[in-house]
Design a protein around this motif. Structure first.
Motif, PDB file in Angstrom:
ATOM      1  N   VAL A  67      12.839  39.595  17.125  1.00 14.36           N
ATOM      2  CA  VAL A  67      14.240  39.354  17.479  1.00 14.36           C
ATOM      3  C   VAL A  67      14.373  38.014  18.198  1.00 14.36           C
ATOM      4  N   ASP A  68      15.523  37.366  18.015  1.00 17.66           N
ATOM      5  CA  ASP A  68      15.771  36.063  18.630  1.00 17.66           C
ATOM      6  C   ASP A  68      16.228  36.182  20.078  1.00 17.66           C
ATOM      7  N   ALA A  69      16.832  37.297  20.425  1.00 18.48           N
ATOM      8  CA  ALA A  69      17.262  37.577  21.793  1.00 18.48           C
ATOM      9  C   ALA A  69      17.399  39.086  21.916  1.00 18.48           C
ATOM     10  N   ILE A  70      17.319  39.565  23.146  1.00 18.95           N
ATOM     11  CA  ILE A  70      17.339  41.011  23.341  1.00 18.95           C
ATOM     12  C   ILE A  70      18.292  41.369  24.474  1.00 18.95           C
ATOM     13  N   GLY A  71      19.053  42.438  24.277  1.00 19.87           N
ATOM     14  CA  GLY A  71      19.991  42.892  25.282  1.00 19.87           C
ATOM     15  C   GLY A  71      19.647  44.283  25.773  1.00 19.87           C
ATOM     16  N   PHE A  72      19.677  44.451  27.081  1.00 18.38           N
ATOM     17  CA  PHE A  72      19.529  45.769  27.700  1.00 18.38           C
ATOM     18  C   PHE A  72      20.936  46.247  28.004  1.00 18.38           C
ATOM     19  N   ALA A  73      21.425  47.201  27.210  1.00 16.89           N
ATOM     20  CA  ALA A  73      22.834  47.585  27.263  1.00 16.89           C
ATOM     21  C   ALA A  73      23.029  48.892  28.029  1.00 16.89           C
ATOM     22  N   CYS A  74      22.954  48.789  29.326  1.00 15.82           N
ATOM     23  CA  CYS A  74      23.276  49.917  30.217  1.00 15.82           C
ATOM     24  C   CYS A  74      23.705  49.326  31.544  1.00 15.82           C
ATOM     25  N   THR A  75      24.889  49.641  31.985  1.00 13.77           N
ATOM     26  CA  THR A  75      25.443  48.986  33.169  1.00 13.77           C
ATOM     27  C   THR A  75      24.751  49.440  34.450  1.00 13.77           C
ATOM     28  N   VAL A  76      24.922  50.709  34.814  1.00 11.27           N
ATOM     29  CA  VAL A  76      24.362  51.171  36.085  1.00 11.27           C
ATOM     30  C   VAL A  76      22.838  51.158  36.046  1.00 11.27           C
ATOM     31  N   GLY A  77      22.255  51.387  34.873  1.00 12.28           N
ATOM     32  CA  GLY A  77      20.810  51.317  34.758  1.00 12.28           C
ATOM     33  C   GLY A  77      20.256  49.946  35.094  1.00 12.28           C
ATOM     34  N   SER A  78      21.097  48.916  35.021  1.00 13.13           N
ATOM     35  CA  SER A  78      20.644  47.563  35.325  1.00 13.13           C
ATOM     36  C   SER A  78      21.122  47.066  36.692  1.00 13.13           C
ATOM     37  N   LEU A  79      21.631  47.990  37.528  1.00 15.09           N
ATOM     38  CA  LEU A  79      22.044  47.577  38.876  1.00 15.09           C
ATOM     39  C   LEU A  79      21.645  48.587  39.949  1.00 15.09           C
ATOM     40  N   LEU A  80      20.738  49.484  39.626  1.00 15.33           N
ATOM     41  CA  LEU A  80      20.397  50.575  40.547  1.00 15.33           C
ATOM     42  C   LEU A  80      19.966  50.088  41.924  1.00 15.33           C
ATOM     43  N   ASP A  81      19.222  48.998  41.972  1.00 19.17           N
ATOM     44  CA  ASP A  81      18.757  48.447  43.243  1.00 19.17           C
ATOM     45  C   ASP A  81      19.392  47.096  43.531  1.00 19.17           C
ATOM     46  N   GLY A  82      20.598  46.894  43.026  1.00 21.03           N
ATOM     47  CA  GLY A  82      21.293  45.644  43.250  1.00 21.03           C
ATOM     48  C   GLY A  82      21.028  44.630  42.157  1.00 21.03           C
ATOM     49  N   PRO A  83      21.433  43.372  42.370  1.00 22.93           N
ATOM     50  CA  PRO A  83      21.286  42.340  41.333  1.00 22.93           C
ATOM     51  C   PRO A  83      19.850  42.134  40.869  1.00 22.93           C
ATOM     52  N   GLU A  84      18.875  42.413  41.725  1.00 20.32           N
ATOM     53  CA  GLU A  84      17.481  42.183  41.331  1.00 20.32           C
ATOM     54  C   GLU A  84      17.029  43.115  40.219  1.00 20.32           C
ATOM     55  N   THR A  85      17.682  44.257  40.047  1.00 15.70           N
ATOM     56  CA  THR A  85      17.311  45.163  38.954  1.00 15.70           C
ATOM     57  C   THR A  85      17.500  44.481  37.607  1.00 15.70           C
ATOM     58  N   ALA A  86      18.653  43.881  37.399  1.00 11.40           N
ATOM     59  CA  ALA A  86      18.921  43.193  36.130  1.00 11.40           C
ATOM     60  C   ALA A  86      17.985  42.005  35.951  1.00 11.40           C
ATOM     61  N   THR A  87      17.736  41.268  37.027  1.00 10.34           N
ATOM     62  CA  THR A  87      16.827  40.124  36.951  1.00 10.34           C
ATOM     63  C   THR A  87      15.437  40.559  36.517  1.00 10.34           C
ATOM     64  N   ASP A  88      14.956  41.651  37.095  1.00 12.55           N
ATOM     65  CA  ASP A  88      13.629  42.160  36.750  1.00 12.55           C
ATOM     66  C   ASP A  88      13.564  42.611  35.295  1.00 12.55           C
ATOM     67  N   ILE A  89      14.617  43.292  34.827  1.00 15.22           N
ATOM     68  CA  ILE A  89      14.654  43.747  33.433  1.00 15.22           C
ATOM     69  C   ILE A  89      14.641  42.555  32.486  1.00 15.22           C
ATOM     70  N   GLU A  90      15.448  41.549  32.777  1.00 15.19           N
ATOM     71  CA  GLU A  90      15.492  40.370  31.906  1.00 15.19           C
ATOM     72  C   GLU A  90      14.133  39.676  31.844  1.00 15.19           C
ATOM     73  N   ARG A  91      13.469  39.540  32.981  1.00 18.51           N
ATOM     74  CA  ARG A  91      12.152  38.903  32.997  1.00 18.51           C
ATOM     75  C   ARG A  91      11.138  39.724  32.198  1.00 18.51           C
ATOM     76  N   GLN A  92      11.179  41.040  32.374  1.00 18.55           N
ATOM     77  CA  GLN A  92      10.245  41.910  31.658  1.00 18.55           C
ATOM     78  C   GLN A  92      10.444  41.803  30.154  1.00 18.55           C
ATOM     79  N   LEU A  93      11.692  41.840  29.716  1.00 19.34           N
ATOM     80  CA  LEU A  93      11.960  41.776  28.284  1.00 19.34           C
ATOM     81  C   LEU A  93      11.674  40.394  27.708  1.00 19.34           C
ATOM     82  N   SER A  94      11.946  39.354  28.459  1.00 27.03           N
ATOM     83  CA  SER A  94      11.619  38.010  27.986  1.00 27.03           C
ATOM     84  C   SER A  94      10.114  37.851  27.797  1.00 27.03           C
ATOM     85  N   ARG A  95       9.350  38.438  28.704  1.00 25.10           N
ATOM     86  CA  ARG A  95       7.895  38.370  28.580  1.00 25.10           C
ATOM     87  C   ARG A  95       7.415  39.134  27.354  1.00 25.10           C
TER      88      ARG A  95
END
Length: 238
Positions: A67-95
């Motif tokens: 895939v050329d880009a990937i989206g994690f499509a869940c709102t609360v699942g990506s903010l459970l511990d604040g903004p860093e949750t989404a940042t961590d998910i994006e870094r993990q998926l980019s890796r």
């Protein structure tokens, strides 16, 4: 070939809304490829946190589709511990995929910032506990929440069963004069058919979880978007 312009990966929970909204809105020469995380039919902070254990598996599976880009499509699942949750998910998926990644909560923040929003009214299908997490996330990102209203639904399938007219009524009811924007939260809450009419009625931008995620995903994939029916946001670039 499907996806001759871009192949977009999408990671979703037990959503019945995300796939139809995304696949119906991407350009014809872009394709959407989905991996599902296991989420029991009760959407609580605990079950959403357990769901995050599936992120690596889903990202690895989508990487096999190149895939050329990937989206994690869940709102609360990506903010459970604040903004860093989404940042961590994006870094993990980019890796995992060696490409750009977008998580819904971060995409919403980018959308609101791009639109110049300072104050926001929020409509959700959630229970109060999840609304509290949503408010905390938005405030941590620097936004004032003028009002927030939830439907009190715990069942993810029940959220997906709500017609877009229900989201429209709720958005109109929660809007306040001092809100720069109305945000309709939840990637399983159907909104694509109502955004333009709501903006015309309310006289302000309307952002939804799937709309913001798709906008951001197309941006990072380098795909031009021409979606006049998806609101003011789709007239803007990051």
């Amino acid at each position: 070939m499907y996806g001759s312009r871009a192949r977009l990966g999408l990671i979703i929970p037990s959503s019945t809304t995300s796939e139809p909204e995304y696949t119906g809105a991407v350009p014809e020469d872009a394709s959407v490829h989905v991996a599902r995380m296991r989420l029991e039919d009760t959407a609580t902070a605990e079950t959403l946190r357990e769901m995050l254990d599936s992120v690596e598996r889903c990202g690895s599976l989508l990487a096999t589709a190149n895939v050329d880009a990937i989206g994690f499509a869940c709102t609360v699942g990506s903010l459970l511990d604040g903004p860093e949750t989404a940042t961590d998910i994006e870094r993990q998926l980019s890796r995992l995929t060696d490409g750009p990644a977008v998580a819904t909560a971060a995409a919403v923040d980018r959308a609101l910032e791009t639109l110049g929003v300072h104050t926001v009214a929020v409509a959700t299908p959630y229970i109060d506990d999840l609304n509290d997490l949503e408010r905390a996330f938005l405030e941590a990102c620097g936004y004032e929440v003028t009002a927030i209203d939830g439907l009190g639904l715990e069942s993810d399938l029940a959220m997906g069963a709500q017609p877009p007219s229900r989201a429209a009524r709720q958005a109109r009811a929660v809007d306040t004069p001092d809100a720069d924007c109305v945000f309709i939260s939840c990637t399983n809450y159907r909104t694509f058919e109502i955004i333009d009419d709501l903006e015309a009625d309310l006289g302000k931008p309307v952002v939804s979880s799937n709309q913001a995620t798709l906008w951001n995903l197309l941006e990072v994939a380098g795909v031009e978007h021409d979606r006049p029916s998806l609101g003011t946001l789709f007239d803007r670039s990051l």
